[in-house]
Design a protein around this motif. Structure first.
Motif, PDB file in Angstrom:
ATOM      1  N   PHE A  19      -3.021   7.255 -17.167  1.00  0.00           N
ATOM      2  CA  PHE A  19      -2.605   8.439 -17.920  1.00  0.00           C
ATOM      3  C   PHE A  19      -3.346   9.638 -17.354  1.00  0.00           C
ATOM      4  CE2 PHE A  19      -3.096  11.418 -21.498  1.00  0.00           C
ATOM      5  CZ  PHE A  19      -1.769  11.618 -21.824  1.00  0.00           C
ATOM      6  N   ALA A  20      -2.593  10.645 -16.912  1.00  0.00           N
ATOM      7  CA  ALA A  20      -3.186  11.824 -16.273  1.00  0.00           C
ATOM      8  C   ALA A  20      -3.577  12.865 -17.311  1.00  0.00           C
ATOM      9  CB  ALA A  20      -2.208  12.415 -15.266  1.00  0.00           C
ATOM     10  N   LEU A  21      -4.803  13.364 -17.181  1.00  0.00           N
ATOM     11  CA  LEU A  21      -5.265  14.492 -17.999  1.00  0.00           C
ATOM     12  C   LEU A  21      -5.196  15.739 -17.127  1.00  0.00           C
ATOM     13  CD1 LEU A  21      -8.393  12.787 -19.626  1.00  0.00           C
ATOM     14  CD2 LEU A  21      -6.081  12.950 -20.537  1.00  0.00           C
ATOM     15  N   ARG A  22      -4.555  16.798 -17.622  1.00  0.00           N
ATOM     16  CA  ARG A  22      -4.310  17.990 -16.822  1.00  0.00           C
ATOM     17  C   ARG A  22      -4.956  19.213 -17.459  1.00  0.00           C
ATOM     18  NH1 ARG A  22      -0.067  16.855 -13.194  1.00  0.00           N
ATOM     19  NH2 ARG A  22       0.902  14.814 -13.602  1.00  0.00           N
ATOM     20  N   ASP A  23      -5.207  20.215 -16.617  1.00  0.00           N
ATOM     21  CA  ASP A  23      -5.769  21.460 -17.133  1.00  0.00           C
ATOM     22  C   ASP A  23      -4.643  22.362 -17.644  1.00  0.00           C
ATOM     23  OD1 ASP A  23      -4.555  22.571 -14.917  1.00  0.00           O
ATOM     24  OD2 ASP A  23      -6.412  22.805 -13.778  1.00  0.00           O
ATOM     25  N   SER A  24      -4.977  23.576 -18.012  1.00  0.00           N
ATOM     26  CA  SER A  24      -4.003  24.499 -18.606  1.00  0.00           C
ATOM     27  C   SER A  24      -2.866  24.848 -17.655  1.00  0.00           C
ATOM     28  CB  SER A  24      -4.707  25.780 -19.062  1.00  0.00           C
ATOM     29  OG  SER A  24      -5.381  26.393 -17.966  1.00  0.00           O
ATOM     30  N   ARG A  65       0.811  -1.226   0.000  1.00  0.00           N
ATOM     31  CA  ARG A  65       0.000   0.000   0.000  1.00  0.00           C
ATOM     32  C   ARG A  65       0.841   1.271   0.000  1.00  0.00           C
ATOM     33  NH1 ARG A  65      -3.311  -1.005   4.265  1.00  0.00           N
ATOM     34  NH2 ARG A  65      -4.689  -2.150   2.846  1.00  0.00           N
ATOM     35  N   GLU A  66       1.768   1.386   0.899  1.00  0.00           N
ATOM     36  CA  GLU A  66       2.546   2.625   0.996  1.00  0.00           C
ATOM     37  C   GLU A  66       3.307   2.891  -0.300  1.00  0.00           C
ATOM     38  OE1 GLU A  66       6.058   4.643   3.803  1.00  0.00           O
ATOM     39  OE2 GLU A  66       5.189   2.690   4.322  1.00  0.00           O
ATOM     40  N   ARG A  67       3.916   1.862  -0.862  1.00  0.00           N
ATOM     41  CA  ARG A  67       4.689   2.015  -2.094  1.00  0.00           C
ATOM     42  C   ARG A  67       3.800   2.450  -3.259  1.00  0.00           C
ATOM     43  NH1 ARG A  67       5.078  -1.560  -6.236  1.00  0.00           N
ATOM     44  NH2 ARG A  67       4.144  -3.224  -4.976  1.00  0.00           N
ATOM     45  N   VAL A  68       2.623   1.830  -3.386  1.00  0.00           N
ATOM     46  CA  VAL A  68       1.741   2.122  -4.515  1.00  0.00           C
ATOM     47  C   VAL A  68       1.156   3.525  -4.397  1.00  0.00           C
ATOM     48  CG1 VAL A  68      -0.359   1.426  -5.719  1.00  0.00           C
ATOM     49  CG2 VAL A  68       1.189  -0.316  -4.815  1.00  0.00           C
ATOM     50  N   VAL A  69       0.676   3.872  -3.215  1.00  0.00           N
ATOM     51  CA  VAL A  69       0.083   5.199  -3.010  1.00  0.00           C
ATOM     52  C   VAL A  69       1.120   6.289  -3.246  1.00  0.00           C
ATOM     53  CG1 VAL A  69      -0.963   6.731  -1.305  1.00  0.00           C
ATOM     54  CG2 VAL A  69      -1.696   4.351  -1.436  1.00  0.00           C
ATOM     55  N   LYS A  70       2.339   6.079  -2.763  1.00  0.00           N
ATOM     56  CA  LYS A  70       3.404   7.066  -2.973  1.00  0.00           C
ATOM     57  C   LYS A  70       3.728   7.194  -4.460  1.00  0.00           C
ATOM     58  CE  LYS A  70       8.084   8.319  -1.544  1.00  0.00           C
ATOM     59  NZ  LYS A  70       8.517   8.663  -2.902  1.00  0.00           N
ATOM     60  N   SER A  71       3.770   6.056  -5.163  1.00  0.00           N
ATOM     61  CA  SER A  71       4.059   6.085  -6.594  1.00  0.00           C
ATOM     62  C   SER A  71       3.003   6.885  -7.346  1.00  0.00           C
ATOM     63  CB  SER A  71       4.129   4.654  -7.137  1.00  0.00           C
ATOM     64  OG  SER A  71       4.239   4.647  -8.538  1.00  0.00           O
ATOM     65  N   PHE A  72       1.740   6.675  -6.997  1.00  0.00           N
ATOM     66  CA  PHE A  72       0.644   7.397  -7.659  1.00  0.00           C
ATOM     67  C   PHE A  72       0.711   8.894  -7.340  1.00  0.00           C
ATOM     68  CE2 PHE A  72      -3.866   8.742  -7.980  1.00  0.00           C
ATOM     69  CZ  PHE A  72      -4.090   8.387  -9.306  1.00  0.00           C
ATOM     70  N   SER A  73       0.960   9.217  -6.077  1.00  0.00           N
ATOM     71  CA  SER A  73       1.041  10.620  -5.664  1.00  0.00           C
ATOM     72  C   SER A  73       2.224  11.319  -6.323  1.00  0.00           C
ATOM     73  CB  SER A  73       1.181  10.717  -4.138  1.00  0.00           C
ATOM     74  OG  SER A  73       0.047  10.173  -3.501  1.00  0.00           O
ATOM     75  N   ASP A  74       3.344  10.608  -6.435  1.00  0.00           N
ATOM     76  CA  ASP A  74       4.519  11.192  -7.074  1.00  0.00           C
ATOM     77  C   ASP A  74       4.247  11.513  -8.534  1.00  0.00           C
ATOM     78  OD1 ASP A  74       5.904  11.004  -4.717  1.00  0.00           O
ATOM     79  OD2 ASP A  74       7.063   9.229  -5.288  1.00  0.00           O
ATOM     80  N   MET A  75       3.513  10.646  -9.205  1.00  0.00           N
ATOM     81  CA  MET A  75       3.167  10.896 -10.602  1.00  0.00           C
ATOM     82  C   MET A  75       2.334  12.161 -10.733  1.00  0.00           C
ATOM     83  SD  MET A  75       0.406  10.650 -12.935  1.00  0.00           S
ATOM     84  CE  MET A  75      -0.732   9.462 -12.220  1.00  0.00           C
ATOM     85  N   PRO A  84      -3.633  18.041 -12.356  1.00  0.00           N
ATOM     86  CA  PRO A  84      -4.350  16.840 -12.799  1.00  0.00           C
ATOM     87  C   PRO A  84      -5.845  16.950 -12.483  1.00  0.00           C
ATOM     88  CG  PRO A  84      -3.123  16.380 -10.790  1.00  0.00           C
ATOM     89  CD  PRO A  84      -2.707  17.744 -11.238  1.00  0.00           C
ATOM     90  N   ILE A  85      -6.684  16.702 -13.471  1.00  0.00           N
ATOM     91  CA  ILE A  85      -8.125  16.767 -13.247  1.00  0.00           C
ATOM     92  C   ILE A  85      -8.763  15.379 -13.279  1.00  0.00           C
ATOM     93  CG2 ILE A  85      -8.432  19.126 -14.045  1.00  0.00           C
ATOM     94  CD1 ILE A  85      -9.151  18.062 -16.782  1.00  0.00           C
ATOM     95  N   SER A 102       2.172  14.752  -8.725  1.00  0.00           N
ATOM     96  CA  SER A 102       2.867  15.979  -8.322  1.00  0.00           C
ATOM     97  C   SER A 102       4.074  16.295  -9.204  1.00  0.00           C
ATOM     98  CB  SER A 102       3.327  15.874  -6.867  1.00  0.00           C
ATOM     99  OG  SER A 102       4.210  14.774  -6.698  1.00  0.00           O
ATOM    100  N   SER A 103       4.570  15.310  -9.911  1.00  0.00           N
ATOM    101  CA  SER A 103       5.794  15.508 -10.688  1.00  0.00           C
ATOM    102  C   SER A 103       5.546  16.128 -12.052  1.00  0.00           C
ATOM    103  CB  SER A 103       6.510  14.166 -10.885  1.00  0.00           C
ATOM    104  OG  SER A 103       5.733  13.315 -11.718  1.00  0.00           O
ATOM    105  N   GLY A 104       4.310  16.075 -12.536  1.00  0.00           N
ATOM    106  CA  GLY A 104       4.020  16.562 -13.873  1.00  0.00           C
ATOM    107  C   GLY A 104       4.122  15.480 -14.926  1.00  0.00           C
TER     108      GLY A 104
END
Length: 218
Positions: free
Chosen positions: A118-123, A79-89, A127-128, A91-93
């Motif tokens: 795949f993250a969709l982002r606003d202008s 859990r900790e590894r996966v959640v951190k990986s997702f959060s890092d993605m 991430p939205i 916040s990293s752009g």
């Protein structure tokens, strides 16, 4: 229904297809085995297609449309590894995310899954929503581990056999060398036989050395 579900369900097929391709879900022309996922990062709402039932056994009444529900089904050790990986993605752009982990099925057992998004982002690059999917790779993981186990056993067997053979082979080589050194006292036929024994034992010794090296290549 949250905005991300509206985007996925109400006809934005082009965006969905592009996101699936970017996330690497379009394998062999089909996403049939993938559980398609859409996450609204504004509300935290989560949407799955019917694959969540066919792959993991969760019915409509079991699904909780938020990220906390998904996190609760991650294996405690992952859990900790996966959640951190997702959060890092997020916040990293970086727009692409992939992670393998264990996910709890409806029957309480854990499946090994490969998850991609795949993250969709606003202008402003915020991430939205995240579109992607997860697939059960339990059989593949078990096969790979069984293959590793068998390879390890074969390596151990080869190492054991090489060392078991070396001891009697060393004695044969000593006898063959003794005969070769005293060949002036032997008949021509005995000399030829001694030479063949020594030559054969040297070939076998080389094979044993190669076997030991393959089983323990250090």
């Amino acid at each position: 229904m949250c905005d991300c579900v509206c985007v996925c369900v109400r006809g934005c097929v082009g965006a969905w297809v592009r996101a699936c391709v970017c996330a690497g879900l379009w394998v062999c022309g089909s996403v049939g085995l993938w559980v398609c996922v859409c996450v609204c990062m504004v509300t935290g709402n989560l949407w799955f297609n019917d694959g969540m039932y066919s792959q993991f056994g969760y019915g409509t009444e079991d699904l909780k449309p938020d990220l906390n529900w998904w996190e609760s089904l991650l294996h405690p050790d992952d859990r900790e590894r996966v959640v951190k990986s997702f959060s890092d993605m997020l916040s990293s752009g970086n727009d692409n995310w992939s992670c393998d982990y264990r996910f709890k099925r409806a029957d309480g057992e854990y499946a090994y899954v490969s998850d991609r998004g795949f993250a969709l982002r606003d202008s402003s690059s915020k991430p939205i929503r995240v579109i992607g999917g997860m697939v059960d790779i339990t059989l593949r993981v078990k096969y790979e581990r069984e293959l590793e186990r068998k390879n390890r056993l074969l390596s151990e067997l080869a190492f054991f056999n090489a060392h078991k053979v070396r001891s009697p082979l060393a004695r044969i080589m000593e006898l063959a060398q003794a005969l070769d050194q005293g060949k002036e006292n032997l008949s021509l036929e005995q000399r030829e036989l001694a030479e063949r024994i020594l030559e054969t034992s040297l070939e076998l010794d080389q094979m044993v050395r190669e076997m030991a090296q393959i089983s323990n290549p250090k």
